[in-house]
Structure formats: C-alpha cells, structure tokens
Design an enzyme around this catalytic site. Structure first.
Site, PDB file in Angstrom:
ATOM      1  N   GLU A   1      14.168  13.770  -6.594  1.00  0.00           N
ATOM      2  CA  GLU A   1      14.174  14.118  -8.010  1.00  0.00           C
ATOM      3  C   GLU A   1      12.834  14.718  -8.403  1.00  0.00           C
ATOM      4  O   GLU A   1      11.787  14.094  -8.212  1.00  0.00           O
ATOM      5  CB  GLU A   1      14.465  12.887  -8.869  1.00  0.00           C
ATOM      6  CG  GLU A   1      15.865  12.345  -8.716  1.00  0.00           C
ATOM      7  CD  GLU A   1      16.922  13.331  -9.191  1.00  0.00           C
ATOM      8  OE1 GLU A   1      16.702  14.004 -10.215  1.00  0.00           O
ATOM      9  OE2 GLU A   1      17.959  13.445  -8.515  1.00  0.00           O
TER      10      GLU A   1
ATOM     11  N   LEU B   1       0.826  -1.209   0.000  1.00  0.00           N
ATOM     12  CA  LEU B   1       0.000   0.000   0.000  1.00  0.00           C
ATOM     13  C   LEU B   1       0.860   1.259   0.000  1.00  0.00           C
ATOM     14  O   LEU B   1       1.982   1.260   0.496  1.00  0.00           O
ATOM     15  CB  LEU B   1      -0.914   0.033   1.227  1.00  0.00           C
ATOM     16  CG  LEU B   1      -2.022  -1.008   1.322  1.00  0.00           C
ATOM     17  CD1 LEU B   1      -2.694  -0.931   2.689  1.00  0.00           C
ATOM     18  CD2 LEU B   1      -3.049  -0.820   0.207  1.00  0.00           C
TER      19      LEU B   1
END
Length: 299
Positions: A271, A220
């Site tokens: 990033e 999850l």
C-alpha cells in the site's frame, strides 16, 4: 484428527474461484474442523470480519491472499482490545507472497491451512508509520516502490516477482533517486537513495532480500539504503550477493525518522503512502501468528 478451535478465513475476493482451496476447506471440515469463510469486497471488510470473528469466539483469523491481505488482517487484529484476541494464520494466495515465503509458510494449500489452524501461535512485532498506518513485512521507498506500485496486474499475474524487474527496466528513463535524511538510534544518514528498505520482515518486490538480517520478534527494524549514481547497477545489485557493497548503508533501530525536501512514497506491504515526513516505529509482540517450527525470522 485432534480437535482444534474454530477459525475464520478472510479470503481476498480475487481468490473466490480457487477450486483447490474450496476442496481443501471441505476436506478439513469433514475431518471435524470448524472453518468460517468470509470474502472481502472493499477496504474495511477485513476489520469488520475480525470483529465478527471475536463474536464467534474463534482462535484464529486466517488471512487468505497476498501481502496486502495479511497487512489488513494483522492491522485489524492489533487494534483489538481485551483478552482472547485471535491469532493470525496465513494462507498465501497473492502474486509475490513475500512475507509468507520468508517465514516459510507451506505453498501447498492443505499444509498451509493446517499450519494456520493448528500451528504454534508466536508473538511477533509489527511496525507503525506516523502513529497510523501499519506494516507487518516491510516499508520500501525509492524507485523500487514506484516499480511495485505501477507494475501492471496482468504482468504480475503472468510472471510473478520477475514482473517487477521487467517493469523496472522499462521505466529506467523516468526513475530518479530520492534525497532524504534518515535518523534512528545511533544512526544518521542523508543523501540520495535509490532504494530504501525498512524491514520487520526480510524480502519485498517478489523475492528481493532487501533486509536479510531482519527478525520479526527482536523489537527492531532493519534499514538498508541502496545509493549510487545509476539505476541499473542498483537494480541488479538486489539480485546478487551484496557483501562489502559500498553502495549499501545498513542500520538497526526500534524507530526511524525520514525527512525529505519533496514528497516521496513508501510502499507498506503493497500500500503506497506519500509524504515528506515519516516516523516509523516497531510495536513489539503486537500480535500472535501461527508459524512453522523452522521459521528463520525468529530469534
């Protein structure tokens, strides 16, 4: 010391002058461990070194750096095909080290190295965005993303995680919430988000527990949305207890879809990725990682 299979350390180029690390590696080599070392210079190096690691037949590829280095190495590992894919070891050498800290990788270099080489390899999840970019720790959106992306490197080096908070306070006049719509399994929300955290791991931004209930092997993703009209209260709320906070929306799902009328930016393990549509899904048991027995992110 008992014999252990060979390892390959992929070291972020910023850490090449780390004398204690060099001494720790030499000491382990003297004890009989085979540790290959490769240094990254540019994007793509980690993937090439993982290919080399497979040819060498090593049991572990160690990511030596911060969250970005761990991301690059783990992404290369999950793209491998076939049998005998090396496990991931973690040597935290970055500024914030959010993932390593949350899974309780030791701060001491010698202990972290020994864990990376000889620790139990446990299957953990990763997440993928738009069928391409991956993250092992967290995707963050909203003003928090802009803070972590824009914080000067010198400030991060001097103050660590606190630098993100200081830079955020300096930029409050230009930071605005992101309007978006988010869907998941039994979840739907739309509105203005100050901070969005979608976590496989628990913390980002230098120690902020954005998704405190996340586990890395439960299949999850945990979602947390910070809403509100003012930036400063939202920034402060990430530093204190947020029980019963009306400005926090939570959810859990194996996938989330995010749509925005304008371009927004998510920070994936350091990033940035910009766009208007994001499909984020969990990749269950995507790789094996050497973790301590007291790791709190395992179910």
């Amino acid at each position: 010391m008992a014999e252990f299979p060979a390892s390959l350390l992929i070291l972020n180029g910023k850490s090449t002058d780390n004398l204690p690390l060099r001494e720790a590696i030499m000491l382990l080599r003297e004890e009989g461990m085979t540790i290959h070392v490769r240094v990254t210079w540019e994007k793509g190096d980690a993937a090439r070194y993982v290919e080399e690691a497979r040819k060498l037949g090593v049991a572990t590829v160690i990511a030596g750096g911060g969250d970005g280095t761990i991301n690059e190495v783990s992404t290369a590992l999950i793209q491998c095909e076939g049998d005998d894919i090396p496990a991931l070891g973690i040597l935290p050498l970055g500024t914030a080290n959010d993932f390593a800290t949350s899974v309780r990788i030791p701060e001491a270099l010698d202990k972290a190295l020994k864990l990376a080489i000889a620790g139990d390899a446990i299957a953990i999840d990763m997440a993928q965005v738009n069928k391409q970019t991956c993250f092992i720790n967290m995707a963050t959106g909203g003003f928090g993303t802009r803070i972590t992306t824009e914080t000067p490197e010198k400030l991060k080096a001097a103050l660590g995680g606190v630098s993100y908070i200081i830079h955020g306070l300096m930029r409050m006049d230009t930071l605005q919430p992101d309007r978006c719509e988010i869907r998941g399994e039994n979840f739907h929300w739309q509105g203005d988000a100050l901070v969005i955290g979608i976590g496989n791991g628990r913390q980002a931004g230098g120690g902020q527990q954005l998704c405190p209930n996340a586990l890395i092997n439960d299949g999850l993703l945990q979602l947390r949305i910070f809403t509100g009209d003012e930036i400063l209260p939202a920034l402060v709320s990430t530093l204190k207890s947020d029980e019963d906070n009306p400005n926090i929306i939570e959810g859990a799902s194996s996938w989330f879809d995010i749509q925005a009328p304008h371009e927004i930016t998510f920070n994936l393990d350091g990033e940035p990725l910009s766009g208007q549509n994001f499909h984020i899904e969990i990749l269950p048991a995507a790789l094996r990682c050497r973790l301590p027995p007291d790791c709190p992110l395992l179910r």
